[in-house]
Design a protein around this motif. Structure first.
Motif, mmCIF file in Angstrom:
data_model
loop_
_atom_site.group_PDB
_atom_site.id
_atom_site.type_symbol
_atom_site.label_atom_id
_atom_site.label_comp_id
_atom_site.label_asym_id
_atom_site.label_seq_id
_atom_site.Cartn_x
_atom_site.Cartn_y
_atom_site.Cartn_z
ATOM 1 N N ALA A 84 -50.244 0.618 -49.824
ATOM 2 C CA ALA A 84 -50.091 0.701 -51.275
ATOM 3 C C ALA A 84 -49.154 -0.386 -51.796
ATOM 4 C CB ALA A 84 -49.571 2.080 -51.662
ATOM 5 N N LYS A 85 -48.055 -0.611 -51.098
ATOM 6 C CA LYS A 85 -47.108 -1.644 -51.521
ATOM 7 C C LYS A 85 -47.720 -3.036 -51.412
ATOM 8 C CE LYS A 85 -42.921 1.003 -50.740
ATOM 9 N NZ LYS A 85 -41.683 1.150 -49.980
ATOM 10 N N ASP A 86 -48.505 -3.270 -50.361
ATOM 11 C CA ASP A 86 -49.197 -4.554 -50.211
ATOM 12 C C ASP A 86 -50.199 -4.759 -51.345
ATOM 13 O OD1 ASP A 86 -47.765 -5.004 -47.873
ATOM 14 O OD2 ASP A 86 -49.427 -4.445 -46.546
ATOM 15 N N CYS A 87 -50.918 -3.703 -51.688
ATOM 16 C CA CYS A 87 -51.895 -3.768 -52.777
ATOM 17 C C CYS A 87 -51.184 -4.049 -54.098
ATOM 18 C CB CYS A 87 -52.674 -2.463 -52.849
ATOM 19 S SG CYS A 87 -53.887 -2.414 -54.171
ATOM 20 N N HIS A 88 -50.071 -3.391 -54.328
ATOM 21 C CA HIS A 88 -49.319 -3.593 -55.569
ATOM 22 C C HIS A 88 -48.857 -5.046 -55.696
ATOM 23 C CE1 HIS A 88 -46.872 -2.712 -59.027
ATOM 24 N NE2 HIS A 88 -45.825 -3.235 -58.427
ATOM 25 N N GLU A 89 -48.372 -5.585 -54.584
ATOM 26 C CA GLU A 89 -47.945 -6.990 -54.587
ATOM 27 C C GLU A 89 -49.115 -7.901 -54.941
ATOM 28 O OE1 GLU A 89 -46.480 -10.154 -51.270
ATOM 29 O OE2 GLU A 89 -45.519 -8.177 -51.214
ATOM 30 N N SER A 90 -50.282 -7.602 -54.392
ATOM 31 C CA SER A 90 -51.474 -8.383 -54.693
ATOM 32 C C SER A 90 -51.861 -8.252 -56.162
ATOM 33 C CB SER A 90 -52.639 -7.913 -53.810
ATOM 34 O OG SER A 90 -53.832 -8.560 -54.156
ATOM 35 N N TYR A 91 -51.795 -7.045 -56.705
ATOM 36 C CA TYR A 91 -52.104 -6.830 -58.121
ATOM 37 C C TYR A 91 -51.148 -7.640 -58.996
ATOM 38 C CZ TYR A 91 -55.538 -2.979 -57.954
ATOM 39 O OH TYR A 91 -56.665 -2.227 -57.805
ATOM 40 N N GLU A 92 -49.868 -7.630 -58.653
ATOM 41 C CA GLU A 92 -48.860 -8.393 -59.409
ATOM 42 C C GLU A 92 -49.181 -9.885 -59.385
ATOM 43 O OE1 GLU A 92 -46.069 -7.853 -61.203
ATOM 44 O OE2 GLU A 92 -45.950 -5.691 -61.018
ATOM 45 N N LYS A 93 -49.496 -10.402 -58.202
ATOM 46 C CA LYS A 93 -49.771 -11.830 -58.047
ATOM 47 C C LYS A 93 -51.049 -12.249 -58.763
ATOM 48 C CE LYS A 93 -47.410 -12.571 -53.651
ATOM 49 N NZ LYS A 93 -47.590 -12.870 -52.227
ATOM 50 N N ASN A 94 -52.007 -11.336 -58.867
ATOM 51 C CA ASN A 94 -53.300 -11.673 -59.475
ATOM 52 C C ASN A 94 -53.284 -11.652 -60.995
ATOM 53 O OD1 ASN A 94 -54.714 -12.239 -57.111
ATOM 54 N ND2 ASN A 94 -55.194 -10.084 -56.769
ATOM 55 N N LEU A 95 -52.227 -11.114 -61.595
ATOM 56 C CA LEU A 95 -52.131 -11.181 -63.048
ATOM 57 C C LEU A 95 -51.731 -12.601 -63.446
ATOM 58 C CD1 LEU A 95 -50.250 -7.876 -63.982
ATOM 59 C CD2 LEU A 95 -52.649 -8.417 -64.395
ATOM 60 N N THR A 96 -52.462 -13.169 -64.366
ATOM 61 C CA THR A 96 -52.138 -14.514 -64.843
ATOM 62 C C THR A 96 -50.922 -14.458 -65.766
ATOM 63 O OG1 THR A 96 -53.526 -14.380 -66.811
ATOM 64 C CG2 THR A 96 -54.591 -15.153 -64.769
ATOM 65 N N ASP A 97 -50.301 -15.601 -65.982
ATOM 66 C CA ASP A 97 -49.172 -15.663 -66.915
ATOM 67 C C ASP A 97 -49.610 -15.203 -68.302
ATOM 68 O OD1 ASP A 97 -47.411 -16.542 -64.973
ATOM 69 O OD2 ASP A 97 -47.691 -18.662 -65.460
ATOM 70 N N PHE A 98 -50.818 -15.597 -68.705
ATOM 71 C CA PHE A 98 -51.333 -15.190 -70.012
ATOM 72 C C PHE A 98 -51.460 -13.667 -70.101
ATOM 73 C CE2 PHE A 98 -54.845 -14.101 -72.868
ATOM 74 C CZ PHE A 98 -54.358 -14.634 -74.060
ATOM 75 N N GLN A 99 -51.989 -13.039 -69.030
ATOM 76 C CA GLN A 99 -52.117 -11.584 -69.030
ATOM 77 C C GLN A 99 -50.736 -10.922 -69.141
ATOM 78 O OE1 GLN A 99 -54.456 -11.340 -65.377
ATOM 79 N NE2 GLN A 99 -56.050 -10.247 -66.504
ATOM 80 N N LYS A 100 -49.784 -11.409 -68.362
ATOM 81 C CA LYS A 100 -48.434 -10.831 -68.393
ATOM 82 C C LYS A 100 -47.816 -10.973 -69.783
ATOM 83 C CE LYS A 100 -47.541 -11.700 -63.517
ATOM 84 N NZ LYS A 100 -46.784 -12.494 -62.549
ATOM 85 N N GLU A 101 -47.978 -12.152 -70.390
ATOM 86 C CA GLU A 101 -47.448 -12.384 -71.734
ATOM 87 C C GLU A 101 -48.138 -11.504 -72.771
ATOM 88 O OE1 GLU A 101 -47.896 -16.583 -72.331
ATOM 89 O OE2 GLU A 101 -46.461 -17.062 -70.742
ATOM 90 N N SER A 102 -49.388 -11.152 -72.513
ATOM 91 C CA SER A 102 -50.157 -10.312 -73.431
ATOM 92 C C SER A 102 -49.848 -8.824 -73.262
ATOM 93 C CB SER A 102 -51.658 -10.525 -73.212
ATOM 94 O OG SER A 102 -52.003 -11.867 -73.480
ATOM 95 N N GLY A 103 -49.128 -8.474 -72.187
ATOM 96 C CA GLY A 103 -48.748 -7.079 -71.997
ATOM 97 C C GLY A 103 -49.428 -6.350 -70.856
ATOM 98 N N TRP A 104 -50.211 -7.068 -70.046
ATOM 99 C CA TRP A 104 -50.812 -6.446 -68.868
ATOM 100 C C TRP A 104 -49.705 -6.078 -67.879
ATOM 101 C CZ3 TRP A 104 -56.154 -6.407 -66.984
ATOM 102 C CH2 TRP A 104 -57.076 -6.804 -67.953
ATOM 103 N N ILE A 105 -49.917 -4.970 -67.156
ATOM 104 C CA ILE A 105 -48.967 -4.582 -66.123
ATOM 105 C C ILE A 105 -49.703 -4.142 -64.856
ATOM 106 C CG2 ILE A 105 -47.147 -3.862 -67.720
ATOM 107 C CD1 ILE A 105 -48.001 -0.918 -67.086
ATOM 108 N N ALA A 106 -49.010 -4.258 -63.736
ATOM 109 C CA ALA A 106 -49.462 -3.677 -62.470
ATOM 110 C C ALA A 106 -48.494 -2.535 -62.199
ATOM 111 C CB ALA A 106 -49.408 -4.708 -61.353
ATOM 112 N N ARG A 107 -49.043 -1.337 -62.046
ATOM 113 C CA ARG A 107 -48.195 -0.159 -61.877
ATOM 114 C C ARG A 107 -48.503 0.512 -60.543
ATOM 115 N NH1 ARG A 107 -48.665 4.458 -66.318
ATOM 116 N NH2 ARG A 107 -50.766 4.583 -65.456
#
Length: 68
Positions: free
Chosen positions: A27-50
């Motif tokens: 689960a922690k490995d998957c979460h790290e992957s989800y975090e890395k796969n969010l683009t800067d634009f997505q993060k700035e737009s409010g996307w999150i990995a939870r």
């Protein structure tokens, strides 16, 4: 039983990707992957990995990939 739920959520709260499993390290490995796969634009737009835990498969979103 602890079930680990990984979600990628857009600014409106819609879940776009979800994987649930009972293995904490996986689960922690998957979460790290989800975090890395969010683009800067997505993060700035409010996307999150939870990453969260639940106690029952009934609490896991219906559209998730369930790994046992």
């Amino acid at each position: 039983m602890t079930i680990w739920v990984n979600e990628q959520i857009d600014p409106s709260g819609m879940i776009h990707a979800c994987i649930a499993c009972c293995d904490e390290q996986q689960a922690k490995d998957c979460h790290e992957s989800y975090e890395k796969n969010l683009t800067d634009f997505q993060k700035e737009s409010g996307w999150i990995a939870r990453l969260r835990t639940v106690d029952s498969w009934d609490e896991v979103p219906v559209n998730s990939l369930k790994l046992d």
